[in-house]
Design a protein around this motif. Structure first.
Motif, PDB file in Angstrom:
ATOM      1  N   THR A 318       1.015  -1.238  -0.117  1.00  0.00           N
ATOM      2  CA  THR A 318      -0.034  -0.094   0.003  1.00  0.00           C
ATOM      3  C   THR A 318       0.892   1.361  -0.103  1.00  0.00           C
ATOM      4  O   THR A 318       0.672   2.292  -0.468  1.00  0.00           O
ATOM      5  N   GLY A 323      -3.609  -0.887  -4.448  1.00  0.00           N
ATOM      6  CA  GLY A 323      -4.744  -0.665  -3.805  1.00  0.00           C
ATOM      7  C   GLY A 323      -4.907  -1.404  -2.724  1.00  0.00           C
ATOM      8  O   GLY A 323      -4.421  -2.699  -2.746  1.00  0.00           O
ATOM      9  N   ALA A 325      -7.381  -3.733  -1.631  1.00  0.00           N
ATOM     10  CA  ALA A 325      -7.932  -4.812  -1.999  1.00  0.00           C
ATOM     11  C   ALA A 325      -6.685  -5.715  -2.723  1.00  0.00           C
ATOM     12  O   ALA A 325      -6.761  -7.092  -2.154  1.00  0.00           O
ATOM     13  N   PRO A 363     -11.553  -5.324   7.179  1.00  0.00           N
ATOM     14  CA  PRO A 363     -11.601  -4.060   6.580  1.00  0.00           C
ATOM     15  C   PRO A 363     -12.382  -2.945   7.457  1.00  0.00           C
ATOM     16  O   PRO A 363     -13.234  -2.444   7.182  1.00  0.00           O
ATOM     17  N   SER A 366     -12.062   0.687   6.604  1.00  0.00           N
ATOM     18  CA  SER A 366     -13.188   1.067   5.528  1.00  0.00           C
ATOM     19  C   SER A 366     -14.505   1.199   5.844  1.00  0.00           C
ATOM     20  O   SER A 366     -15.226   1.839   5.266  1.00  0.00           O
ATOM     21  N   ILE A 383     -18.406   4.017  -2.010  1.00  0.00           N
ATOM     22  CA  ILE A 383     -16.906   3.688  -2.227  1.00  0.00           C
ATOM     23  C   ILE A 383     -16.137   3.022  -1.409  1.00  0.00           C
ATOM     24  O   ILE A 383     -15.662   1.844  -1.410  1.00  0.00           O
ATOM     25  N   ALA A 384     -16.280   3.624  -0.086  1.00  0.00           N
ATOM     26  CA  ALA A 384     -15.596   2.941   0.839  1.00  0.00           C
ATOM     27  C   ALA A 384     -16.151   1.697   1.435  1.00  0.00           C
ATOM     28  O   ALA A 384     -15.628   0.780   1.710  1.00  0.00           O
ATOM     29  N   THR A 387     -14.939  -0.987  -1.073  1.00  0.00           N
ATOM     30  CA  THR A 387     -13.902  -1.438  -1.006  1.00  0.00           C
ATOM     31  C   THR A 387     -13.738  -2.122   0.432  1.00  0.00           C
ATOM     32  O   THR A 387     -12.754  -3.129   0.167  1.00  0.00           O
ATOM     33  N   ALA A 390     -14.480  -5.470  -1.120  1.00  0.00           N
ATOM     34  CA  ALA A 390     -13.505  -6.114  -1.839  1.00  0.00           C
ATOM     35  C   ALA A 390     -12.275  -6.582  -1.197  1.00  0.00           C
ATOM     36  O   ALA A 390     -11.647  -7.564  -1.389  1.00  0.00           O
ATOM     37  N   VAL A 391     -12.233  -5.812   0.028  1.00  0.00           N
ATOM     38  CA  VAL A 391     -10.700  -6.450   0.616  1.00  0.00           C
ATOM     39  C   VAL A 391     -11.215  -7.657   1.455  1.00  0.00           C
ATOM     40  O   VAL A 391     -10.486  -8.642   1.554  1.00  0.00           O
TER      41      VAL A 391
END
Length: 439
Positions: A318, A323, A325, A363, A366, A383-384, A387, A390-391
């Motif tokens: 990172t 990213g 994820a 996450p 997030s 979006i958070a 994310t 996705a993580v």
């Protein structure tokens, strides 16, 4: 070979069913449960036993011949507190049975003893370990000593609260709501009293412990190995548990807003400590979680070391612009790969190590960032939240990919077994699999 007497058949099926129940109740994937149950019945002379595994039900059946009546047994699986000591003991029991070191009747007696025995670890020690997890997450996120103390206190209090609520047999959703609300109200109280502490760190450190990392791991494993119904049920359980956290934190944020308290993230905050803090935080968090889940003491230090390596890799990636994820997925692959060999040397199922090691990477930040933004009517928070999803998926899928790679390499000169049902996190590696209907 002559037919097996009906009484012996029933005893063999019952043993396989009880072993499967212990595994599934403690977080094993449906593929691992099916393979283990099939291995037991095959070893005991039942060559065509049919095993069906769903999220809350186990069914096993066998018909000795076309002229014989089939025998079918079924058992409901009640979810209970995760106990990695029991999971490890059952894993060893199955290995001993398949190696003929114990008989079927001895195995059945041991399973009954495990199912009826309590936890050897005192309750207060588990409460303290939750506090250690909270402090570890706070250290991972760059908190100072005040934040660490507050996060540790919050972790212990949340564990006591959830345990008390469980005695009233409330659905788990409400326990999650209470945990998220308590963490946020504690942060509100700190903000009102002007204690020099970042409230967002307190909330984030507290809700990481509530995130359903184990359930998501099982869900992804079930989906990748073809058990789609069970995967859907696990994902729904994870969603309900996570929504409970979101509801609780949202209520807390609303209370803070009514009092004029801003619990949002500090502008420009990266969300991670420096590299030494990340390594130490991941190690402490993973070790504390493993202890709270009753993992054998001998594996706590390896878990901490592997989690520290995973955290260092995540931080490095990172820091170089990868990213979250993708960085989580790469770190999880390494964790899964390394855990396979360490699990063999530590005499524990790989599941015990991989789940504990991905807890620090869950996450939580997030999720809290998304809630804070949405509470301020800033739809960037969506979006958070995406994310965060996705993580979580990257962590679960990455760990399983690491196991995929490690298991064939671990056999080296042996031929890759064609009937292996994906990565095995619990149970014998060389297993005979039979028909199942969870599709």
């Amino acid at each position: 070979m002559g037919s097996v007497p009906a009484s012996d058949t029933q005893k063999s099926l019952d043993l396989a069913l009880r072993v499967g129940e212990m595994l599934l109740a403690n977080g094993a994937g449906a593929a691992d449960v099916t393979a283990t149950m099939s291995s037991i019945t095959h070893h005991l002379g039942l060559r065509q036993a049919i095993v069906d595994v769903t999220f809350t039900m186990l069914t096993i059946a066998h018909q000795g011949g076309p002229d014989e009546a089939p025998i079918a047994l079924r058992r409901n699986v009640t979810q209970r507190e995760i106990d990695y000591a029991d999971l490890t003991a059952v894993d060893h029991l199955v290995a001993d049975l398949l190696s003929d070191r114990i008989t079927r009747d001895e195995a059945a007696q041991q399973v009954l003893q495990l199912a009826s025995s309590g936890h050897p670890t005192p309750r207060w020690a588990v409460t303290v370990s939750w506090g250690v997890v909270g402090a570890g997450v706070a250290l991972l996120l760059g908190g100072d000593w005040i934040v660490l103390l507050v996060a540790a206190l919050a972790g212990g209090v949340i564990e006591v609260l959830q345990r008390r609520l469980a005695r009233f047999r409330l659905p788990f959703f409400y326990s999650q709501v209470a945990g998220g609300l308590l963490a946020t109200l504690l942060a509100v109280a700190l903000a009102v009293t002007d204690v020099p502490v970042d409230p967002s760190l307190v909330v984030t450190a507290s809700i990481v412990m509530l995130l359903a990392g184990l359930g998501f791991m099982g869900a992804i494993q079930d989906a990748l190995t073809g058990f789609y119904l069970t995967a859907q049920a696990r994902i729904l359980e994870v969603m309900i548990a996570t929504i409970g956290i979101i509801v609780g934190v949202s209520f807390g944020l609303a209370v803070g807003d009514s009092l004029g308290v801003d619990l949002g993230l500090e502008p420009g905050r990266s969300g991670l400590s420096h590299l030494p803090g990340v390594i130490a935080g991941c190690a402490i968090t993973a070790g504390g979680f493993a202890f709270s889940a009753y993992a054998p003491r001998r594996i706590l230090l390896p878990i901490a070391l592997i989690a520290g390596v995973g955290g260092a890799l995540y931080y490095t990636l990172t820091d170089r612009g990868v990213g979250p994820a993708a960085a989580s997925g790469i770190a999880a692959v390494v964790i899964g790969f390394v855990s396979y060999g360490v699990a063999g040397r530590g005499r524990v199922p790989p599941l015990v190590i991989v789940v504990s090691c991905i807890v620090p990477l869950l996450p939580g930040l997030s999720i809290y960032r998304g809630l804070s933004l949405l509470a301020a009517e800033n739809y960037v928070g969506i979006i958070a939240m995406i994310t965060a999803v996705a993580v979580a998926i990257s962590l679960a899928a990455g760990v399983i990919l690491g196991e995929y790679v490690a298991q064939p390499l671990g056999r080296e000169a042996r031929r890759l077994e064609q009937r292996l049902a994906g990565p095995r996190l619990v149970g014998p590696i060389r297993a005979r699999l039979h028909k199942r209907s969870d599709r």
